[in-house]
Motif scaffolding. Sequence first.
Motif, short mmCIF file in Angstrom:
data_model
loop_
_atom_site.label_atom_id
_atom_site.label_comp_id
_atom_site.label_asym_id
_atom_site.label_seq_id
_atom_site.Cartn_x
_atom_site.Cartn_y
_atom_site.Cartn_z
N ILE A 8 -6.25 -6.64 1.73
CA ILE A 8 -6.57 -6.41 0.28
C ILE A 8 -5.01 -5.97 -0.20
N LEU A 11 -5.48 -5.16 -3.99
CA LEU A 11 -5.79 -3.59 -3.93
C LEU A 11 -4.72 -2.47 -5.28
N LYS A 12 -3.56 -2.76 -4.49
CA LYS A 12 -2.60 -2.08 -6.11
C LYS A 12 -2.84 -3.08 -8.01
N THR A 15 -5.77 -1.69 -8.88
CA THR A 15 -6.42 -0.57 -9.14
C THR A 15 -5.81 -0.08 -10.72
#
Length: 219
Positions: A8, A11-12, A15
């Motif tokens: 992942i 992910l940053k 988000t």
Amino acid sequence: MTSSTSNIDNLKEITEGLRAGFEARTIARDHALVQSRSLTRLSAHTIRAIHREEFDQAQENLAEMRQVVVDLKEYLAPFPELYFSGYTQDAIKEYVEAHLTMALVIGEPFPSPQELHAESAAYTKGMAEAATELRRRALDILRKGYSEKVELLLQQMDEIYTELVTFDYPDAVTYGLRRQTDIVRSVLERTRGDITMSMRQHHLANTMADLMDRLGVED
């Protein structure tokens, strides 16, 4: 064998994108709340000016309100859920009410929903509330004595009510129009009663004055 690399890694990025979306929506919501409160306040001032027959001031307020609605609709275009939220549509309903009250009092045709940039539910509910404002107008006139002007106001209230009862749709579609229509009916009947009483008193006073005049009795 377990990989030491996270699957992942994005992910940053995800988000951050979500955070930016929430931030933009929050800013838009705050803006909508401020503008909605402004519309509600201006509507109250406008209706008060109308009843005081300060029509120039009322027209200035209406022009300012129209620009707020146009700007608000454009600003919230990327956020339709905010534009169609309760507080935004309620504020536009107040704006419609002010416009239609002005039209009724000065004897002009109603501006259309398209002219006011108003959605159907906000327009019909604003129309209902404008009809109830005619009671205040009628009572203001009756305080000075009976006048045929109130008969026209009663007729206008009745015409609006007659149209409103034809919108037999679920509240989920009209956003509570049925309740507003019931209020109009109640206000209409109370106003009819007040006008009838005033008319009878007016006729009685005229009859007494004629009788005293024939009898040569001075006041």
